[in-house]
Design a protein around this motif. Structure first.
Motif, mmCIF file in Angstrom:
data_model
loop_
_atom_site.group_PDB
_atom_site.id
_atom_site.type_symbol
_atom_site.label_atom_id
_atom_site.label_comp_id
_atom_site.label_asym_id
_atom_site.label_seq_id
_atom_site.Cartn_x
_atom_site.Cartn_y
_atom_site.Cartn_z
ATOM 1 N N HIS A 12 8.945 19.790 -6.236
ATOM 2 C CA HIS A 12 7.600 19.708 -5.660
ATOM 3 C C HIS A 12 7.298 18.281 -5.197
ATOM 4 N N ALA A 13 7.662 17.289 -6.020
ATOM 5 C CA ALA A 13 7.382 15.892 -5.666
ATOM 6 C C ALA A 13 8.146 15.474 -4.412
ATOM 7 N N GLN A 14 9.432 15.848 -4.337
ATOM 8 C CA GLN A 14 10.237 15.455 -3.174
ATOM 9 C C GLN A 14 9.813 16.195 -1.920
ATOM 10 N N ALA A 15 9.452 17.462 -2.059
ATOM 11 C CA ALA A 15 8.961 18.220 -0.898
ATOM 12 C C ALA A 15 7.638 17.633 -0.411
ATOM 13 N N SER A 16 6.787 17.217 -1.347
ATOM 14 C CA SER A 16 5.512 16.595 -0.966
ATOM 15 C C SER A 16 5.752 15.285 -0.235
ATOM 16 N N ARG A 17 6.752 14.545 -0.682
ATOM 17 C CA ARG A 17 7.085 13.280 -0.002
ATOM 18 C C ARG A 17 7.538 13.539 1.428
ATOM 19 N N MET A 18 8.390 14.539 1.617
ATOM 20 C CA MET A 18 8.825 14.875 2.980
ATOM 21 C C MET A 18 7.645 15.299 3.836
ATOM 22 N N GLN B 237 13.926 2.311 19.157
ATOM 23 C CA GLN B 237 13.986 3.774 19.114
ATOM 24 C C GLN B 237 15.173 4.243 18.270
ATOM 25 N N VAL B 238 16.327 3.597 18.449
ATOM 26 C CA VAL B 238 17.497 3.965 17.653
ATOM 27 C C VAL B 238 17.237 3.702 16.171
ATOM 28 N N ASP B 239 16.641 2.530 15.872
ATOM 29 C CA ASP B 239 16.343 2.196 14.478
ATOM 30 C C ASP B 239 15.348 3.182 13.887
ATOM 31 N N PHE B 240 14.372 3.578 14.700
ATOM 32 C CA PHE B 240 13.358 4.512 14.205
ATOM 33 C C PHE B 240 13.980 5.856 13.840
ATOM 34 N N VAL B 241 14.837 6.372 14.702
ATOM 35 C CA VAL B 241 15.491 7.649 14.421
ATOM 36 C C VAL B 241 16.350 7.535 13.165
ATOM 37 N N ALA B 242 17.088 6.423 13.050
ATOM 38 C CA ALA B 242 17.936 6.231 11.869
ATOM 39 C C ALA B 242 17.104 6.139 10.600
ATOM 40 N N ASN B 243 16.003 5.391 10.659
ATOM 41 C CA ASN B 243 15.152 5.247 9.479
ATOM 42 C C ASN B 243 14.486 6.560 9.102
ATOM 43 N N ALA B 244 13.980 7.277 10.113
ATOM 44 C CA ALA B 244 13.337 8.558 9.828
ATOM 45 C C ALA B 244 14.332 9.532 9.210
ATOM 46 N N SER B 245 15.544 9.559 9.745
ATOM 47 C CA SER B 245 16.577 10.448 9.191
ATOM 48 C C SER B 245 16.883 10.092 7.744
ATOM 49 N N HIS B 246 16.984 8.785 7.475
ATOM 50 C CA HIS B 246 17.278 8.344 6.109
ATOM 51 C C HIS B 246 16.137 8.709 5.155
ATOM 52 N N GLU B 247 14.901 8.462 5.599
ATOM 53 C CA GLU B 247 13.759 8.737 4.727
ATOM 54 C C GLU B 247 13.634 10.219 4.404
ATOM 55 N N LEU B 248 13.997 11.080 5.332
ATOM 56 C CA LEU B 248 13.925 12.525 5.086
ATOM 57 C C LEU B 248 15.158 13.027 4.339
ATOM 58 N N ARG B 249 16.296 12.421 4.607
ATOM 59 C CA ARG B 249 17.533 12.891 3.983
ATOM 60 C C ARG B 249 17.538 12.662 2.472
ATOM 61 N N THR B 250 16.951 11.562 2.019
ATOM 62 C CA THR B 250 16.972 11.248 0.589
ATOM 63 C C THR B 250 16.219 12.290 -0.237
ATOM 64 N N PRO B 251 14.957 12.603 0.068
ATOM 65 C CA PRO B 251 14.287 13.646 -0.727
ATOM 66 C C PRO B 251 14.881 15.032 -0.498
#
Length: 333
Positions: free
Chosen positions: A152-158, A108-122
């Motif tokens: 547009h591309a980064q927003a679509s990725r998010m 669960q901790v890893d999932f939250v960290a990964n999700a935050s990272h994946e959203l923070r980059t775009p």
């Protein structure tokens, strides 16, 4: 020191490993304790059963309490040991495995960290480009267009990440409920293959279909099963086409009391050390390539959850340099 028959019966009724200890001697052990700690426990010094120093100190001191320790049942396994005092100075020692709980907490901790990272980059990219566009003064039209396309591309990725996360949440909420629709897999497969043609053209890759007609309907959730097929095709097209003109193979066939959907490519393949992890959320064999291709790192995690809900099986076969085959088998009844 004798142990009453009722105490022995209660000890055997416990599912978790449990011992009765008097002084330094193990007086009784239930089947779970004998399986975990050894068959020849009773009558032996308690040190033969429990070699964990903290637990031994507490038992030998006659000190009731609860300890969370490593090393019982395995070097890396976590156990919660509860020591209770009974009459006649007998101690009841219970050992509960907490490794699964800790693994779930870590996941669960890893999932939250990964999700935050994946959203923070775009999101950082969107902020950077938008700040430049918002600055006063003239901006070259070509640069403005390029920045707008990137936003547009980064927003679509998010958006894709959020949609996949919401999809996973819905699947997990329903995972213990068997779906009750009757679904024709051949129809879903044909529709999915047609929808994937646009991506195939962009990847300059073909789709060779072999979809068996006349199969009986399966019990399932049509929307979730379509998502499984879409994810398998999209993954194969994105990662399995090494050069223009490559083709992926898409099959539906009967297999005893099952129906099997398989997608095969002739791409770079997946090394053996990655195969057991590719269904984890956000796990990527090649992170840079996955992001460049528009992947969210959640596709196979969704496939796994849907297949498990449908009481099916998921098999991934791959060999570096020779390609990958992903097969989903669903029960006909």
């Amino acid at each position: 020191m004798a142990v009453a028959p009722l105490a022995l019966a209660l000890l055997d009724a416990l599912e978790e490993p449990a011992l009765l200890v008097g002084g330094e001697r193990t007086l009784a052990a239930n089947p779970a304790a004998r399986t975990l700690l050894g068959r020849q426990l009773v009558g032996q010094n308690v040190r033969f059963a429990l070699r964990q120093p903290q637990v031994l100190d507490a038992i030998l001191a006659g000190r009731p309490g609860r300890l969370e320790v490593l090393g019982i049942g395995g070097v890396d396994r976590t156990a919660e040991v509860t020591i209770s005092r009974l009459e006649d100075n007998i101690l009841l020692v219970r050992v509960a495995d907490r490794s699964a709980r800790q693994a779930a907490e870590r996941a669960q901790v890893d999932f939250v960290a990964n999700a935050s990272h994946e959203l923070r980059t775009p999101l950082a990219a969107v902020l950077g480009y938008s700040e430049t566009l918002a600055e006063p003064g003239e901006l070259d039209p070509a640069i403005r267009q390029r920045f707008g396309e990137q936003i547009h591309a980064q927003a679509s990725r998010m958006l894709r990440i959020v949609q996949d996360l919401m999809g996973l949440s819905r699947i997990e909420a329903d995972r213990f409920r068997l779906p009750n629709e009757r679904v024709q897999l051949a129809d879903l497969c044909r529709d999915a293959a047609q929808s994937a043609q646009a991506l195939a053209e962009r990847c300059r890759c073909g789709i060779a279909t072999d979809l068996k007609d006349g199969l009986p309907a399966v019990r399932g959730d049509a929307g979730q099963l379509r998502q499984v097929i879409d994810n398998l095709l999209n993954n194969a097209l994105r990662y399995g086409c090494r050069q223009p003109g490559d083709r992926i193979t898409f099959e539906l066939r009967a297999d005893g009391g099952w129906q099997a959907i398989s997608v095969r490519d002739r791409g770079e393949g997946i090394a053996e050390e990655h195969l057991s992890r590719v269904t984890e959320r956000f796990y990527r064999v090649d992170a840079a390539r996955s992001r460049d291709s528009g992947g969210t790192g959640l596709g196979l995690a969704i496939v796994k959850q849907v297949v498990e809900r449908h009481r099916g099986t998921l098999t991934i076969r791959s060999e570096p340099g020779r390609g990958t085959e992903v097969e989903v088998r669903l029960p006909t009844r």
